[in-house]
Design a protein around this motif. Structure first.
Motif, PDB file in Angstrom:
ATOM      1  N   SER A  26       7.132   6.018  -1.971  1.00  0.00           N
ATOM      2  CA  SER A  26       7.267   5.299  -0.712  1.00  0.00           C
ATOM      3  C   SER A  26       6.043   4.418  -0.490  1.00  0.00           C
ATOM      4  O   SER A  26       4.908   4.875  -0.655  1.00  0.00           O
ATOM      5  N   TYR A  27       6.300   3.155  -0.124  1.00  0.00           N
ATOM      6  CA  TYR A  27       5.231   2.174   0.083  1.00  0.00           C
ATOM      7  C   TYR A  27       5.505   1.386   1.356  1.00  0.00           C
ATOM      8  O   TYR A  27       6.587   1.464   1.946  1.00  0.00           O
ATOM      9  N   VAL A  28       4.519   0.596   1.756  1.00  0.00           N
ATOM     10  CA  VAL A  28       4.646  -0.312   2.887  1.00  0.00           C
ATOM     11  C   VAL A  28       4.208  -1.701   2.426  1.00  0.00           C
ATOM     12  O   VAL A  28       3.219  -1.832   1.700  1.00  0.00           O
ATOM     13  N   ILE A  29       4.958  -2.727   2.838  1.00  0.00           N
ATOM     14  CA  ILE A  29       4.562  -4.105   2.561  1.00  0.00           C
ATOM     15  C   ILE A  29       3.547  -4.501   3.628  1.00  0.00           C
ATOM     16  O   ILE A  29       3.856  -4.503   4.818  1.00  0.00           O
ATOM     17  N   ASN A  30       2.323  -4.817   3.202  1.00  0.00           N
ATOM     18  CA  ASN A  30       1.223  -5.055   4.143  1.00  0.00           C
ATOM     19  C   ASN A  30       1.513  -6.150   5.164  1.00  0.00           C
ATOM     20  O   ASN A  30       1.282  -5.965   6.352  1.00  0.00           O
ATOM     21  N   THR A  64       0.854  -1.186   0.000  1.00  0.00           N
ATOM     22  CA  THR A  64       0.000   0.000   0.000  1.00  0.00           C
ATOM     23  C   THR A  64       0.891   1.237   0.000  1.00  0.00           C
ATOM     24  O   THR A  64       2.094   1.165   0.278  1.00  0.00           O
ATOM     25  N   ASN A  65       0.278   2.377  -0.291  1.00  0.00           N
ATOM     26  CA  ASN A  65       0.988   3.653  -0.204  1.00  0.00           C
ATOM     27  C   ASN A  65       1.385   3.910   1.238  1.00  0.00           C
ATOM     28  O   ASN A  65       0.646   3.599   2.166  1.00  0.00           O
ATOM     29  N   ASP A  66       2.551   4.473   1.432  1.00  0.00           N
ATOM     30  CA  ASP A  66       3.044   4.798   2.764  1.00  0.00           C
ATOM     31  C   ASP A  66       2.213   5.953   3.327  1.00  0.00           C
ATOM     32  O   ASP A  66       2.103   7.002   2.703  1.00  0.00           O
ATOM     33  N   ALA A  67       1.634   5.763   4.498  1.00  0.00           N
ATOM     34  CA  ALA A  67       0.801   6.791   5.111  1.00  0.00           C
ATOM     35  C   ALA A  67       1.517   7.495   6.267  1.00  0.00           C
ATOM     36  O   ALA A  67       0.950   8.387   6.888  1.00  0.00           O
ATOM     37  N   ASP A  68       2.759   7.108   6.558  1.00  0.00           N
ATOM     38  CA  ASP A  68       3.499   7.694   7.663  1.00  0.00           C
ATOM     39  C   ASP A  68       4.031   9.069   7.247  1.00  0.00           C
ATOM     40  O   ASP A  68       4.943   9.175   6.419  1.00  0.00           O
ATOM     41  N   GLU A  69       3.460  10.114   7.811  1.00  0.00           N
ATOM     42  CA  GLU A  69       3.818  11.484   7.436  1.00  0.00           C
ATOM     43  C   GLU A  69       5.302  11.780   7.667  1.00  0.00           C
ATOM     44  O   GLU A  69       5.923  12.505   6.888  1.00  0.00           O
ATOM     45  N   GLN A  70       5.894  11.207   8.706  1.00  0.00           N
ATOM     46  CA  GLN A  70       7.302  11.452   8.993  1.00  0.00           C
ATOM     47  C   GLN A  70       8.176  10.849   7.885  1.00  0.00           C
ATOM     48  O   GLN A  70       9.126  11.482   7.421  1.00  0.00           O
ATOM     49  N   LEU A 130      11.490  12.214   2.887  1.00  0.00           N
ATOM     50  CA  LEU A 130      11.760  12.019   1.462  1.00  0.00           C
ATOM     51  C   LEU A 130      11.354  13.230   0.616  1.00  0.00           C
ATOM     52  O   LEU A 130      11.512  13.213  -0.598  1.00  0.00           O
ATOM     53  N   GLY A 131      10.811  14.249   1.249  1.00  0.00           N
ATOM     54  CA  GLY A 131      10.338  15.417   0.510  1.00  0.00           C
ATOM     55  C   GLY A 131       9.013  15.169  -0.183  1.00  0.00           C
ATOM     56  O   GLY A 131       8.669  15.844  -1.150  1.00  0.00           O
ATOM     57  N   LEU A 132       8.262  14.192   0.310  1.00  0.00           N
ATOM     58  CA  LEU A 132       6.959  13.835  -0.275  1.00  0.00           C
ATOM     59  C   LEU A 132       5.852  14.359   0.621  1.00  0.00           C
ATOM     60  O   LEU A 132       5.143  13.613   1.266  1.00  0.00           O
ATOM     61  N   ASN A 133       5.688  15.623   0.678  1.00  0.00           N
ATOM     62  CA  ASN A 133       4.695  16.229   1.553  1.00  0.00           C
ATOM     63  C   ASN A 133       3.284  15.986   1.026  1.00  0.00           C
ATOM     64  O   ASN A 133       2.904  16.500  -0.018  1.00  0.00           O
TER      65      ASN A 133
END
Length: 195
Positions: A84-88, A47-53, A58-61
């Protein structure tokens, strides 16, 4: 005789049209064409990375992907995307994909050699050329530059792939050794976009 000429010409036209359609179907015009779409993410279990930090670092605001132009070593412009992604199933494993399109092969070669080898020891090498010429797959090792400072039990996998004028760099960080297989599948999925 005239009918045979028209028949042969008709076959040639059909073949050329088929070849032309094949060429236009798989045209990659920039790095944004290689970014994983929703179907890719579902197939890969990501899924898309949802971690704001993470995104902010990464400069992906406010988004998980960004595409821009950057200046290369020879001052030519490089088309660049970072996502940026996350492996579920490996919930603490973040995946970052960097895609670069270079103007010429010498810039690509220089960037590949620099990115994929200048800070890394041979001990962490998993494979070379398994994803086409000039690919390297590795995991962090204590003999890497600064490797002694890596947190224990954290795996950083890196896969670099060169394809045409593109440099693909997939990296992950997390406590799951199983991420190795996911990184390999992500690389294969991106390569399918070239047709």
């Amino acid at each position: 005789m005239e009918k045979k000429v028209f028949l042969v010409m008709g076959i040639v036209v059909v073949l050329l049209a088929g070849c032309q359609q094949e060429l236009t179907t798989h045209t990659i015009s920039g790095t944004q064409d290689l970014v994983l779409d929703e179907q890719d993410l579902q197939q890969l279990g990501m899924t898309n990375d949802a971690d704001e930090q993470n995104l902010e670092q990464l400069g992906l605001n406010g988004t998980n992907c960004k595409t821009e132009e950057q200046t290369a070593f020879d001052l030519s412009m490089v088309h660049y995307s970072v996502c940026s992604y996350v492996i579920n199933s490996l919930n603490d494993t973040q995946v970052i994909i960097e895609l670069k399109k270079f103007i010429n092969s010498s810039e690509l070669d220089g960037a590949y050699q620099y990115d994929s080898s200048h800070l890394y020891s041979i001990e962490g090498l998993i494979s070379e050329n398994d994803y086409g010429d000039k690919s390297r797959f590795r995991v962090n090792n204590e003999h890497d530059y600064g490797g002694q400072y890596d947190p224990p039990g954290v795996y950083y996998y890196h896969l670099w792939i060169c394809k045409n004028e593109y440099l693909i760099h997939i990296t992950s960080g997390g406590r799951n050794k199983e991420a190795e297989g996911y990184i390999a599948k992500i690389g294969q999925q991106i390569l399918t976009k070239f047709g």
